[in-house]
Design an enzyme around this catalytic site. Sequence first.
Site, PDB file in Angstrom:
ATOM      1  N   ASP A 127      32.648  35.090  56.785  1.00  0.00           N
ATOM      2  CA  ASP A 127      33.947  34.655  57.292  1.00  0.00           C
ATOM      3  C   ASP A 127      34.285  35.534  58.487  1.00  0.00           C
ATOM      4  O   ASP A 127      34.025  36.736  58.485  1.00  0.00           O
ATOM      5  CB  ASP A 127      34.982  34.816  56.174  1.00  0.00           C
ATOM      6  CG  ASP A 127      36.355  34.309  56.556  1.00  0.00           C
ATOM      7  OD1 ASP A 127      36.574  33.988  57.731  1.00  0.00           O
ATOM      8  OD2 ASP A 127      37.209  34.241  55.667  1.00  0.00           O
ATOM      9  N   SER A 128      34.915  34.967  59.487  1.00  0.00           N
ATOM     10  CA  SER A 128      35.221  35.712  60.718  1.00  0.00           C
ATOM     11  C   SER A 128      36.274  36.785  60.517  1.00  0.00           C
ATOM     12  O   SER A 128      36.428  37.676  61.347  1.00  0.00           O
ATOM     13  CB  SER A 128      35.730  34.745  61.794  1.00  0.00           C
ATOM     14  OG  SER A 128      37.010  34.247  61.440  1.00  0.00           O
ATOM     15  N   GLY A 129      37.013  36.699  59.402  1.00  0.00           N
ATOM     16  CA  GLY A 129      38.131  37.617  59.189  1.00  0.00           C
ATOM     17  C   GLY A 129      39.457  37.027  59.606  1.00  0.00           C
ATOM     18  O   GLY A 129      40.505  37.652  59.417  1.00  0.00           O
ATOM     19  N   GLY A 130      39.432  35.825  60.166  1.00  0.00           N
ATOM     20  CA  GLY A 130      40.659  35.205  60.644  1.00  0.00           C
ATOM     21  C   GLY A 130      41.715  35.044  59.565  1.00  0.00           C
ATOM     22  O   GLY A 130      42.882  35.393  59.761  1.00  0.00           O
ATOM     23  N   PHE A 131      41.311  34.559  58.390  1.00  0.00           N
ATOM     24  CA  PHE A 131      42.274  34.353  57.313  1.00  0.00           C
ATOM     25  C   PHE A 131      42.872  35.687  56.864  1.00  0.00           C
ATOM     26  O   PHE A 131      44.074  35.793  56.625  1.00  0.00           O
ATOM     27  CB  PHE A 131      41.613  33.650  56.131  1.00  0.00           C
ATOM     28  CG  PHE A 131      42.534  33.445  54.962  1.00  0.00           C
ATOM     29  CD1 PHE A 131      43.411  32.371  54.932  1.00  0.00           C
ATOM     30  CD2 PHE A 131      42.530  34.325  53.893  1.00  0.00           C
ATOM     31  CE1 PHE A 131      44.284  32.180  53.862  1.00  0.00           C
ATOM     32  CE2 PHE A 131      43.394  34.147  52.818  1.00  0.00           C
ATOM     33  CZ  PHE A 131      44.262  33.068  52.803  1.00  0.00           C
ATOM     34  N   ASP A 169      39.336  32.213  64.519  1.00  0.00           N
ATOM     35  CA  ASP A 169      40.369  31.209  64.733  1.00  0.00           C
ATOM     36  C   ASP A 169      41.712  31.754  64.263  1.00  0.00           C
ATOM     37  O   ASP A 169      41.788  32.830  63.690  1.00  0.00           O
ATOM     38  CB  ASP A 169      40.039  29.927  63.963  1.00  0.00           C
ATOM     39  CG  ASP A 169      40.058  30.155  62.455  1.00  0.00           C
ATOM     40  OD1 ASP A 169      39.626  31.244  62.016  1.00  0.00           O
ATOM     41  OD2 ASP A 169      40.494  29.268  61.713  1.00  0.00           O
ATOM     42  N   GLN A 223      41.523  23.400  63.448  1.00  0.00           N
ATOM     43  CA  GLN A 223      42.852  23.724  62.940  1.00  0.00           C
ATOM     44  C   GLN A 223      43.821  22.580  63.283  1.00  0.00           C
ATOM     45  O   GLN A 223      43.399  21.476  63.541  1.00  0.00           O
ATOM     46  CB  GLN A 223      43.316  25.069  63.512  1.00  0.00           C
ATOM     47  CG  GLN A 223      42.570  26.274  62.943  1.00  0.00           C
ATOM     48  CD  GLN A 223      42.930  26.568  61.497  1.00  0.00           C
ATOM     49  OE1 GLN A 223      43.848  25.987  60.911  1.00  0.00           O
ATOM     50  NE2 GLN A 223      42.182  27.485  60.890  1.00  0.00           N
ATOM     51  N   GLY A 256      42.842  25.951  57.622  1.00  0.00           N
ATOM     52  CA  GLY A 256      44.279  25.762  57.502  1.00  0.00           C
ATOM     53  C   GLY A 256      44.723  24.847  56.389  1.00  0.00           C
ATOM     54  O   GLY A 256      45.856  24.362  56.397  1.00  0.00           O
ATOM     55  N   ASP A 291      33.810  27.333  49.217  1.00  0.00           N
ATOM     56  CA  ASP A 291      33.736  28.659  48.610  1.00  0.00           C
ATOM     57  C   ASP A 291      35.073  29.007  47.986  1.00  0.00           C
ATOM     58  O   ASP A 291      36.102  28.436  48.340  1.00  0.00           O
ATOM     59  CB  ASP A 291      33.399  29.705  49.669  1.00  0.00           C
ATOM     60  CG  ASP A 291      34.593  29.973  50.572  1.00  0.00           C
ATOM     61  OD1 ASP A 291      35.307  30.971  50.326  1.00  0.00           O
ATOM     62  OD2 ASP A 291      34.843  29.194  51.507  1.00  0.00           O
ATOM     63  N   CYS A 343      28.137  24.310  27.752  1.00  0.00           N
ATOM     64  CA  CYS A 343      27.574  25.249  28.726  1.00  0.00           C
ATOM     65  C   CYS A 343      26.348  25.932  28.137  1.00  0.00           C
ATOM     66  O   CYS A 343      26.348  26.331  26.962  1.00  0.00           O
ATOM     67  CB  CYS A 343      28.632  26.296  29.102  1.00  0.00           C
ATOM     68  SG  CYS A 343      28.037  27.561  30.257  1.00  0.00           S
ATOM     69  N   CYS A 393      24.924  28.701  29.690  1.00  0.00           N
ATOM     70  CA  CYS A 393      24.749  30.040  30.271  1.00  0.00           C
ATOM     71  C   CYS A 393      24.500  31.037  29.145  1.00  0.00           C
ATOM     72  O   CYS A 393      24.813  30.773  27.981  1.00  0.00           O
ATOM     73  CB  CYS A 393      25.961  30.442  31.114  1.00  0.00           C
ATOM     74  SG  CYS A 393      27.396  31.043  30.198  1.00  0.00           S
ATOM     75  N   CYS A 452      27.485  31.917  26.833  1.00  0.00           N
ATOM     76  CA  CYS A 452      27.800  30.910  25.821  1.00  0.00           C
ATOM     77  C   CYS A 452      26.712  30.818  24.755  1.00  0.00           C
ATOM     78  O   CYS A 452      26.990  30.481  23.595  1.00  0.00           O
ATOM     79  CB  CYS A 452      28.024  29.550  26.474  1.00  0.00           C
ATOM     80  SG  CYS A 452      29.573  29.448  27.414  1.00  0.00           S
ATOM     81  N   HIS A 460      30.102  33.584  33.414  1.00  0.00           N
ATOM     82  CA  HIS A 460      30.254  32.213  32.904  1.00  0.00           C
ATOM     83  C   HIS A 460      30.926  31.306  33.930  1.00  0.00           C
ATOM     84  O   HIS A 460      30.479  30.174  34.146  1.00  0.00           O
ATOM     85  CB  HIS A 460      31.082  32.218  31.613  1.00  0.00           C
ATOM     86  CG  HIS A 460      31.596  30.858  31.247  1.00  0.00           C
ATOM     87  ND1 HIS A 460      30.833  29.912  30.596  1.00  0.00           N
ATOM     88  CD2 HIS A 460      32.806  30.265  31.485  1.00  0.00           C
ATOM     89  CE1 HIS A 460      31.538  28.796  30.447  1.00  0.00           C
ATOM     90  NE2 HIS A 460      32.740  28.979  30.970  1.00  0.00           N
TER      91      HIS A 460
END
Length: 377
Positions: free
Chosen positions: A92-96, A145, A186, A213, A263, A301, A303, A306, A332
Site C-alpha cells: 500500500d502506498s501509505g495514502g490511507f 493518492d 477516487q 475511497g 484485502d 472447516c 483447518c 478445527c 482459523h
Amino acid sequence: MVKFTVTKKDPVTSARTGKLETKHGVFETPVFMPVGTNATVKGLWQEQLKELGARIILGNAFHLYLKPGLEVIRSFGGLHSFMNWNNSILTDSGGFQVFSLKDKKVLDEGVLFKSPIDGSKIMMTPELSMEIQMTLGSDIAMAFDECVAPELDRTYAQESVERTTRWAEKCLAYHDRSQALFGIVQGAFYKDLREKSAREITAMDFDGFAVGGLSVGEPFEVTRDILEFTTKLLPEDKPRYLMGIGTPDMIIMAVENGIDMFDCVLPTRMGRHGTALTWSGKINLKAARHKFSKEPIDPECNCKVCRSYSKGYIYHLFSRDELLGKMMLSYHNVHFLLDFTDRLRNAIREERFLEFKELCTRKQLIKNDTGVNVSEG
C-alpha cells in the site's frame, strides 16, 4: 512486471476468474490478500501463511518507512528477504494511513504530518512513496493518492481527484518499473467525479487499477452503487483491486461487479478479539456458553485448529488471556477467508456464481443492505 489473464467470465454477472503472474509466482483471482502491515500478518508465521495457501500478502509503505526504516530494509535486500517470504507482496502506498492522521496538511506536492513515532515532520510525496516501495521491492506497488473522508463536500472532492491525477503522473515519472504499479481511482460518492478520475487514471500506463475511497463508513448500498458504476469504467484486460474489504458479503458484492483482488485486516483483528468467522456466521468464543463445548469452531472447516481443538478449550484460552487463543482464531479466520475465496472461484469456473451467492444468503453470510461499511484496511 505482472501478467494478467482472464480465464473465465460468469455468463450472468461481471464475476470472473483469472491468473496473475508476478516475479514471485502465479496466483489465481479473485484473491483475498492477508494484510501484513508491519512485515507480519499478526499472529501468524510466514510458514503458516504458506500452509494456509496464501500466495500474496500486503505490506504497508507508511509503517515500514517509519519502522524499521529504509536503511534496514535496504540492508536486507528488500522486504521479501527481511521477512523470509518468497511469494508475492503488494505494498500500500501509505495514502490511507497518512490521510487517517488528524494533524496533517495537504499540499500540492504531498502531505505534511508529524511522525507518530517521534514527532518529527515528514513530507510524504508521490516520489517518496515510490522510493519507499521500490526499496521494499514488492511485486506490486500502489500509486500515492488522496483518500478523502465520506463527509467532505463536492468542491474538495473535485480538487482531490485532480490532485490524485497529478500525483499519479508524478508516481509514473519517478517509478523505475522494477515492480508493477497500480493506479487508484477516487472521486468520493460523485459518479461524474468517479468517471473523471477513471478516465484520467486509466489513460496512464499502469499495470492494474484499484478502486479507492470506498468502505470508509458509507452505507452498503452506496458502496455497491459506486463500485458497480466505477468498475465498468476500468479496462477488462488488467486486474482490478478493491482495497480494505474482507467480509463474505462485501467479497461477494465486489466479485459480482468484476473485482479481482481485495484485502483486509479483519480476520486477524477479529481473531485477536475472540471472534471466529464460520460458515454459519460470526461466533464469539469469549461467550460463556462455549465453556463446556467439545465441538470445533466450525464443523464445515478443515483447518488444523478445527480438526484439533474444541470451542471449550479456546474459550478457556481467552478467559485466561492466553496468546495461543488469539493465534488460533487468527489462523482459523485467515483459513476461512482463503477457503471462502477458493469456493467462490470454483463457483465462477463452474458457472454457479449465483447459486453460491444464494447459498451464502441462506447461511446468513450475506446480510441485507441496511448495514454501514467501516473500513478494516
